[in-house]
Design an enzyme around this catalytic site. Structure first.
Site, PDB file in Angstrom:
ATOM      1  CB  SER A   9      -0.890   0.015   1.240  1.00  0.00           C
ATOM      2  OG  SER A   9      -1.433   1.321   1.391  1.00  0.00           O
ATOM      3  CG  HIS A  34      -3.839  -1.616  -1.604  1.00  0.00           C
ATOM      4  ND1 HIS A  34      -4.945  -2.371  -1.946  1.00  0.00           N
ATOM      5  CD2 HIS A  34      -4.232  -0.823  -0.587  1.00  0.00           C
ATOM      6  CE1 HIS A  34      -5.966  -2.050  -1.152  1.00  0.00           C
ATOM      7  NE2 HIS A  34      -5.559  -1.093  -0.320  1.00  0.00           N
ATOM      8  CG  HIS A  67      -9.250   0.125  -0.532  1.00  0.00           C
ATOM      9  ND1 HIS A  67      -8.680  -0.058   0.710  1.00  0.00           N
ATOM     10  CD2 HIS A  67     -10.601   0.077  -0.331  1.00  0.00           C
ATOM     11  CE1 HIS A  67      -9.627  -0.210   1.611  1.00  0.00           C
ATOM     12  NE2 HIS A  67     -10.804  -0.117   1.013  1.00  0.00           N
ATOM     13  N   GLY A 143      -9.126   4.127   6.967  1.00  0.00           N
ATOM     14  CA  GLY A 143      -8.851   5.554   7.154  1.00  0.00           C
ATOM     15  C   GLY A 143      -7.390   5.844   7.432  1.00  0.00           C
ATOM     16  CG  PHE A 144      -6.049   6.809  10.089  1.00  0.00           C
ATOM     17  CD1 PHE A 144      -5.568   8.081   9.791  1.00  0.00           C
ATOM     18  CD2 PHE A 144      -7.344   6.671  10.562  1.00  0.00           C
ATOM     19  CE1 PHE A 144      -6.363   9.201   9.988  1.00  0.00           C
ATOM     20  CE2 PHE A 144      -8.153   7.790  10.768  1.00  0.00           C
ATOM     21  CZ  PHE A 144      -7.658   9.059  10.471  1.00  0.00           C
ATOM     22  N   GLY A 145      -3.190   4.076   7.838  1.00  0.00           N
ATOM     23  CA  GLY A 145      -2.232   2.978   7.861  1.00  0.00           C
ATOM     24  C   GLY A 145      -1.705   2.801   9.281  1.00  0.00           C
ATOM     25  N   GLY A 146      -0.957   1.734   9.478  1.00  0.00           N
ATOM     26  CA  GLY A 146      -0.251   1.543  10.739  1.00  0.00           C
ATOM     27  C   GLY A 146      -1.093   1.117  11.930  1.00  0.00           C
ATOM     28  N   GLY A 177      -4.964  -4.371   6.217  1.00  0.00           N
ATOM     29  CA  GLY A 177      -4.861  -3.679   7.501  1.00  0.00           C
ATOM     30  C   GLY A 177      -4.087  -4.470   8.542  1.00  0.00           C
ATOM     31  N   GLY A 178      -2.947  -3.917   8.947  1.00  0.00           N
ATOM     32  CA  GLY A 178      -2.189  -4.512  10.054  1.00  0.00           C
ATOM     33  C   GLY A 178      -1.481  -5.804   9.715  1.00  0.00           C
ATOM     34  N   GLY A 198       1.101  -2.052   4.132  1.00  0.00           N
ATOM     35  CA  GLY A 198       1.644  -0.709   3.964  1.00  0.00           C
ATOM     36  C   GLY A 198       2.870  -0.521   4.833  1.00  0.00           C
TER      37      GLY A 198
HETATM   38  C1  DX5 Z   1      -6.463   1.556   5.533  1.00  0.00           C
HETATM   39  C2  DX5 Z   1      -5.948   1.211   4.148  1.00  0.00           C
HETATM   40  C3  DX5 Z   1      -4.842   0.228   4.139  1.00  0.00           C
HETATM   41  C4  DX5 Z   1      -3.580   0.680   4.800  1.00  0.00           C
HETATM   42  C5  DX5 Z   1      -2.842  -0.523   5.271  1.00  0.00           C
HETATM   43  O1  DX5 Z   1      -7.638   2.279   5.418  1.00  0.00           O
HETATM   44  O2  DX5 Z   1      -6.991   0.687   3.355  1.00  0.00           O
HETATM   45  O3  DX5 Z   1      -4.571  -0.201   2.802  1.00  0.00           O
HETATM   46  O4  DX5 Z   1      -2.745   1.415   3.962  1.00  0.00           O
HETATM   47  O5  DX5 Z   1      -1.739  -0.087   5.996  1.00  0.00           O
HETATM   48  P1  DX5 Z   1      -1.035  -0.995   7.072  1.00  0.00           P
HETATM   49  O6  DX5 Z   1      -0.504  -2.199   6.359  1.00  0.00           O
HETATM   50  O7  DX5 Z   1       0.041  -0.117   7.605  1.00  0.00           O
HETATM   51  O8  DX5 Z   1      -2.081  -1.372   8.093  1.00  0.00           O
HETATM   52 ZN    ZN Z   2      -6.524  -0.275   1.360  1.00  0.00          ZN
END
Ligand code: DX5
Ligand code: ZN
Length: 220
Positions: A9, A34, A67, A143-146, A177-178, A198
């Site tokens: 991602s 992604h 996405h 909504g957020f990575g990490g 996610g995660g 990501g």
């Molecule tokens: C969250 C995104 C994910 C995110 C994953 O809303 O859809 O694609 O980038 O990030 P990680 O792998 O850091 O959880």
């Molecule tokens: Zn995503």
């Protein structure tokens, strides 16, 4: 187990050198790119539009896996198809007419996915599974990575795996996610075949190593 795919991602990439980052994960064994689209309406964050998608398009031949975390969906889906997306996923509750949105995306020549948040039920698949190419199970709230992987997603992934197998349809099962090297095996075990990561990839100093470790974990 059939084909497996790793989808870095780019949300977690160094955005000041995105073309380079995309080329680096491509060379390191990524299978898809992604591309997380957030609109500060469907999700409380704002990321990338179609212009950025067309900017990275010349940097890789890998499929771009868009996405959409946006509401409404249809107009932007068309814009992303024109910007070079190969696969476009959307959240069914963000479209008033899910069947129509699926057709809008297919009419653009793209593959189509449906994305499910942690608390979103799967019943829409009763009437769509034979029309789509991918089910995307969110293992965090979008909504957020990490963020940390929500363990209860594993049961949901297993349920979708059964639905897909029973249907006999060729549908990819993507989880987002995660995902990290140390939990990807359990996600694969539950039935996923496509893995978004990501922070675990872009936070690593060697993309080749981390993608290789993920693939080894899945194969184990
Ligand atoms: C969250 C995104 C994910 C995110 C994953 O809303 O859809 O694609 O980038 O990030 P990680 O792998 O850091 O959880
Ligand atoms: Zn995503």
């Amino acid at each position: 187990m059939g084909d497996i795919r790793i989808a870095p991602s780019i949300l977690a990439a160094d955005l000041s050198k995105l073309g380079e980052e995309v080329r680096a994960v491509d060379a390191a064994g990524a299978d898809l790119i992604h591309f997380d689209v957030m609109d500060n309406h469907y999700v409380p964050n704002l990321t990338f539009g179609p212009l950025l998608c067309s900017s990275i398009r010349p940097h890789t031949k890998l499929p771009i896996d868009v996405h959409l975390m946006v509401e409404p969906v249809d107009t932007l889906a068309i814009e992303f198809a024109r910007a070079g997306a190969d696969l476009i996923s959307f959240h069914p509750e963000a479209s008033r007419h899910v069947d129509r949105t699926i057709n809008v995306i297919k009419d653009q020549g793209c593959q189509v996915g449906l994305a499910f948040n942690p608390a979103t039920p799967l019943h829409v698949l009763d009437w769509t599974l034979d029309k789509i190419d991918l089910v995307l199970i969110m293992s965090v709230n979008p909504g957020f990575g990490g963020q940390s992987f929500l363990e209860h997603s594993l049961d949901k992934i297993a349920e979708v795996r059964d639905l897909i197998d029973l249907s006999g349809c060729e549908v990819w099962l993507e989880v987002d996610g995660g995902i990290k090297v140390d939990n990807i095996a359990s996600v694969a075990e539950a039935g996923a075949d496509t893995f978004v990561a990501g922070s675990a990839i872009f936070g690593h100093s060697n993309y080749n190593d981390v993608i290789g470790q993920m693939k080894t974990q899945i194969a184990a």
